[in-house]
Design a protein around this motif. Sequence first.
Motif, PDB file in Angstrom:
ATOM      1  N   VAL A   1      27.802 -25.544  30.011  1.00 60.23           N
ATOM      2  CA  VAL A   1      26.529 -26.521  29.758  1.00 60.23           C
ATOM      3  C   VAL A   1      25.903 -27.441  30.895  1.00 60.23           C
ATOM      4  O   VAL A   1      26.771 -27.990  31.437  1.00 60.23           O
ATOM      5  CB  VAL A   1      26.717 -27.422  28.545  1.00 60.23           C
ATOM      6  CG1 VAL A   1      25.426 -27.990  28.250  1.00 60.23           C
ATOM      7  CG2 VAL A   1      27.357 -26.582  27.450  1.00 60.23           C
ATOM      8  N   VAL A   2      24.702 -26.968  31.174  1.00 51.51           N
ATOM      9  CA  VAL A   2      23.969 -28.062  32.131  1.00 51.51           C
ATOM     10  C   VAL A   2      22.996 -28.759  31.323  1.00 51.51           C
ATOM     11  O   VAL A   2      21.998 -28.213  30.736  1.00 51.51           O
ATOM     12  CB  VAL A   2      23.325 -27.248  33.233  1.00 51.51           C
ATOM     13  CG1 VAL A   2      22.594 -28.133  34.070  1.00 51.51           C
ATOM     14  CG2 VAL A   2      24.403 -26.419  33.998  1.00 51.51           C
ATOM     15  N   VAL A   3      22.704 -30.000  31.428  1.00 53.46           N
ATOM     16  CA  VAL A   3      22.032 -30.954  30.839  1.00 53.46           C
ATOM     17  C   VAL A   3      20.885 -31.601  31.648  1.00 53.46           C
ATOM     18  O   VAL A   3      21.300 -32.021  32.642  1.00 53.46           O
ATOM     19  CB  VAL A   3      22.467 -31.735  29.882  1.00 53.46           C
ATOM     20  CG1 VAL A   3      21.473 -32.487  28.927  1.00 53.46           C
ATOM     21  CG2 VAL A   3      23.484 -31.061  28.982  1.00 53.46           C
ATOM     22  N   ARG A   4      19.466 -31.298  31.498  1.00 52.64           N
ATOM     23  CA  ARG A   4      18.713 -31.820  32.635  1.00 52.64           C
ATOM     24  C   ARG A   4      17.738 -32.834  31.485  1.00 52.64           C
ATOM     25  O   ARG A   4      17.457 -32.405  30.507  1.00 52.64           O
ATOM     26  CB  ARG A   4      17.878 -30.995  33.225  1.00 52.64           C
ATOM     27  CG  ARG A   4      18.606 -30.258  34.173  1.00 52.64           C
ATOM     28  CD  ARG A   4      17.662 -29.133  34.778  1.00 52.64           C
ATOM     29  NE  ARG A   4      18.406 -28.306  36.021  1.00 52.64           N
ATOM     30  CZ  ARG A   4      19.529 -27.340  35.910  1.00 52.64           C
ATOM     31  NH1 ARG A   4      19.391 -26.625  34.643  1.00 52.64           N
ATOM     32  NH2 ARG A   4      19.856 -26.758  36.912  1.00 52.64           N
ATOM     33  N   ASP A   5      17.256 -33.799  32.212  1.00 50.79           N
ATOM     34  CA  ASP A   5      16.136 -34.752  31.485  1.00 50.79           C
ATOM     35  C   ASP A   5      14.768 -33.945  31.598  1.00 50.79           C
ATOM     36  O   ASP A   5      14.740 -33.042  32.161  1.00 50.79           O
ATOM     37  CB  ASP A   5      16.347 -36.238  32.126  1.00 50.79           C
ATOM     38  CG  ASP A   5      15.819 -36.149  33.499  1.00 50.79           C
ATOM     39  OD1 ASP A   5      15.516 -35.068  34.131  1.00 50.79           O
ATOM     40  OD2 ASP A   5      16.403 -37.219  34.172  1.00 50.79           O
ATOM     41  N   ARG A   6      13.798 -34.983  31.234  1.00 52.81           N
ATOM     42  CA  ARG A   6      12.256 -34.419  31.238  1.00 52.81           C
ATOM     43  C   ARG A   6      11.697 -34.044  32.575  1.00 52.81           C
ATOM     44  O   ARG A   6      10.849 -33.359  32.978  1.00 52.81           O
ATOM     45  CB  ARG A   6      11.525 -35.185  30.491  1.00 52.81           C
ATOM     46  CG  ARG A   6      11.611 -35.306  29.083  1.00 52.81           C
ATOM     47  CD  ARG A   6      10.895 -36.282  28.434  1.00 52.81           C
ATOM     48  NE  ARG A   6      11.028 -36.334  26.890  1.00 52.81           N
ATOM     49  CZ  ARG A   6      10.398 -37.144  26.043  1.00 52.81           C
ATOM     50  NH1 ARG A   6       9.423 -37.970  26.667  1.00 52.81           N
ATOM     51  NH2 ARG A   6      10.849 -37.108  24.757  1.00 52.81           N
ATOM     52  N   GLN A   7      12.526 -35.040  33.616  1.00 58.21           N
ATOM     53  CA  GLN A   7      11.956 -34.722  34.986  1.00 58.21           C
ATOM     54  C   GLN A   7      12.781 -33.470  35.656  1.00 58.21           C
ATOM     55  O   GLN A   7      12.663 -33.370  36.615  1.00 58.21           O
ATOM     56  CB  GLN A   7      12.009 -35.998  35.799  1.00 58.21           C
ATOM     57  CG  GLN A   7      11.056 -37.037  35.457  1.00 58.21           C
ATOM     58  CD  GLN A   7      11.244 -37.591  34.050  1.00 58.21           C
ATOM     59  OE1 GLN A   7      12.580 -37.727  33.633  1.00 58.21           O
ATOM     60  NE2 GLN A   7      10.263 -37.827  33.230  1.00 58.21           N
ATOM     61  N   GLY A   8      13.778 -33.068  34.929  1.00 57.48           N
ATOM     62  CA  GLY A   8      14.525 -31.665  35.547  1.00 57.48           C
ATOM     63  C   GLY A   8      15.830 -32.244  36.205  1.00 57.48           C
ATOM     64  O   GLY A   8      16.516 -31.564  37.012  1.00 57.48           O
ATOM     65  N   LYS A   9      16.006 -33.453  36.058  1.00 55.69           N
ATOM     66  CA  LYS A   9      17.159 -34.063  36.801  1.00 55.69           C
ATOM     67  C   LYS A   9      18.536 -33.945  35.985  1.00 55.69           C
ATOM     68  O   LYS A   9      18.339 -34.163  34.636  1.00 55.69           O
ATOM     69  CB  LYS A   9      16.905 -35.676  37.260  1.00 55.69           C
ATOM     70  CG  LYS A   9      16.074 -35.848  38.195  1.00 55.69           C
ATOM     71  CD  LYS A   9      15.780 -37.388  38.423  1.00 55.69           C
ATOM     72  CE  LYS A   9      14.677 -37.514  39.563  1.00 55.69           C
ATOM     73  NZ  LYS A   9      14.712 -39.106  39.987  1.00 55.69           N
ATOM     74  N   ILE A  10      19.726 -33.632  36.477  1.00 58.31           N
ATOM     75  CA  ILE A  10      20.995 -33.411  36.100  1.00 58.31           C
ATOM     76  C   ILE A  10      21.198 -34.865  35.036  1.00 58.31           C
ATOM     77  O   ILE A  10      21.353 -35.684  35.662  1.00 58.31           O
ATOM     78  CB  ILE A  10      22.046 -33.004  36.867  1.00 58.31           C
ATOM     79  CG1 ILE A  10      21.824 -31.540  37.365  1.00 58.31           C
ATOM     80  CG2 ILE A  10      23.191 -33.067  36.057  1.00 58.31           C
ATOM     81  CD1 ILE A  10      21.808 -30.397  36.590  1.00 58.31           C
ATOM     82  N   VAL A  11      21.767 -34.463  33.856  1.00 57.19           N
ATOM     83  CA  VAL A  11      22.361 -35.708  33.111  1.00 57.19           C
ATOM     84  C   VAL A  11      23.879 -35.708  33.438  1.00 57.19           C
ATOM     85  O   VAL A  11      24.485 -34.686  32.893  1.00 57.19           O
ATOM     86  CB  VAL A  11      21.994 -35.531  31.772  1.00 57.19           C
ATOM     87  CG1 VAL A  11      22.704 -36.630  30.890  1.00 57.19           C
ATOM     88  CG2 VAL A  11      20.419 -35.562  31.362  1.00 57.19           C
TER      89      VAL A  11
END
Length: 606
Positions: free
Chosen positions: A83-93
Motif C-alpha cells: 500500500v502507498v498512501v498519498r495526501d491531497r498534494q500527492g506527497k507520501i504519508v
Amino acid sequence: MFHSRLLPGFCRIILIVFVCFLLTSTNQLCAQTPDPPPQDAPAKTESAAVPTPVSATNPNEEVSSRDTPTTFKVRVNLVLVRVVVRDRQGKIVSNLKKEDFQLYDNRKLQTISSFSVETPEKRTASAVASTAGEPSSSSADVAGGKAVVLPQRFVSMVFDDVHLSMSDAVFVRDSATRFFGALAASDRVSLNTTSGQLTQDFTDDHDKLSKALLGIVPRPLAGQGFHDCPDVSYYQADLIVNKSDRQALAVATEETLQCAFSGDTTMTAAAQALAQSAAYRALAQGDNETEYAYRHLEEVVRRLASMPGQRVLVLVSPGFLSTTLQSEASEMVDRATRANVVINTIDARGLYTPDVGGDIADPSHDTFRTAGYKTSYRVQAQLAQEDVLAQFADGTGGKFFHNRNDVDEAMREAGAAPEISYLLGFSPQNLKIDGRFHALKVALTSKEKFDIQARHGYFAPKTVNDPAEATKQEMQEALFSQEEIRDLPVELQTQFFKKDEAQARLAVLAHFDVKGIHFQKVQGRNNDQLTIISGIFDENGNFVTGLSKIVEMKLLDTTYTRLSRSGFTVKTSFDVKPGTYLVRLVVRDAMGAQMAARNGAVVIPY
C-alpha cells in the motif's frame, strides 16, 4: 587340535574382545563431527549431519532422502498487499501504523497478521545484510571489496512502439535515460517493446540499458503516409462495424463519393459498399495491432512472474483502442494480478491537447464536407486511447501518469520504489479452493481523504486432487518471492569449492533445529517428512537451477534426543560457473504443514 572342553571358555574370550572393539568403534563414531567443508570453502559449517540412510527400501531406517524434480505453479497462502498512501498534494504519508489500516476481502473485514514499513534504503540494507550473514558469501576479499546486493525489485519497462509516433518515441527515449539514475542497487530493469523487436533482459548495467533505448522507434504493423479511398480510421471503423453508427457510415460514404466517383450522387450505393469494405479493413488492421501488443505484454508478464522479488511493469504508450477486445484487457489485468505484478502506465503524449489536424507528418485529405466530422472522430479517439492505460493501472493497484510534461519524473515515480510503502499481510479465513477472484479493499481508520494505491484483488487457488502437487504449488509461490518465512527453525548456509577456472561445486546447507519440528509418534518412532527446495538465481534474478529433496524421518527416541541437542543438516549440491548467486531455500513439513523460506548469496570468484 583344540580340546572340546576348552571351546566354551575360548568363545567367551573372543566374544568379550569383540564387544570391547565394538564399543570402542561406537564411541569413536559418536565423537565424530561432520565432514569438514572443502578446503576452498570460505567458512566451516558446525552442525550435526543427518544420520546416513542404510537403504532407500529399508522400512526400519531412521532417515532417508530422495531428490525430486521441481514444478512451477502458483498457489495462494499468505496474501500480501503493498500500500502507498498519498495526501491531497500527492506527497507520501509516512507515519501510519498497523492499526490505521483496515483490509477487506470480498467486503469482509480481515485480521492483518503481518505489517511492515518499507523504504528503498531499508530494502537495500536488508539485501546487503542477508548476504553478510552468510559465512561463505560476501566477504570483501571474495567480492573484491564490492558488497553483494541481492536483487529485490524487478521492473520491466515496456515501450509501445506499435502505437508510438516518432515525436513521442524521441520524447520518451530521452526521458528514460534520466530515469536510470533513480534506481536502487537492488533494482533490476528490463526493456521490451510491444512489437517484440527489442528485448533487453534484466540488468543493473545502466550503460547497457541506455544503449538499448536507442532501438526504440515506431514500428507500426501497417505503413504510414498512404491514404485509402476512403480514409477510415480505426475509431470510425469501430463506430461503423461494431456500433452500427449511421452517421459514421454516411461520412465515409460521402468521402468515397468525392475521392472515387468525383461527387456523382448516382453512385451512392457503390460508394457505401466501398466505405463499408474500407471500415472492415481498418477494423481488422486496428484489432491486429492491438492483439499484437497484448501478446507481447503477456510475454513480459510471464517473464516477470518468474523473478524472485517485487514485480513492476511500466507501460509507456500513447494508449490504444480496445473496441471488441475489452475482454483481452480484462484478461491482462487478471494475469498480472495472479502473478503479483503491479502495472504502472505512462501516457507517452505527456501534457497534450487533442490534435484536431492529425499527425503533421501525415496530414489528412479531408474534404470540406467531411472535415468537421473527421476532426471530431480524431479528438474522440485520442481521448479514448487512454482508457486502457487507466484500466491496467487501476486493476493491478498501479498508478496512471498522464497529462504531464515531466515524463522523466513520471518514469522515476513509476519505476522506482516509493519513499514509503506499507506491506499488509493476511491469511484468508475459510478460503474456498475454487480459483475465484477475491476483491480487496484497503481503507484507513481516520477520516482524512488520502489517496490509497493498492492491488484490488487476488485469485483463490484451484482445487488440486493430488496432495503432493498441492504442496509443490504452495512452495513454488514461496520460491519465487523474497519474503522470509520462519514458521520452521531452519538456517541457510553455503559452501563452495572450485573444480577449475570454469566450474565450481556449490553446496546449499539447511540446518534444522529438531525441537521446532512437529513429529508424529507412530509405532514407537518420531515421524515427519520435510520437502526442501533449493533454488539458485543469478545476480540479475534469473533462475539458474533448482532441486527438490524429500527427507523422510522415522527417528528412534534415542536419535531424537541426540538430534534435539545438535540439530541436523541437509546438503544439496549444484555444479555452477563462477559468479554471484542468490540462493533461495524453501522448506515445508508434512505433519505440521508449516513453511520456512530463507535468502542467501554466494560469490564464487573467477
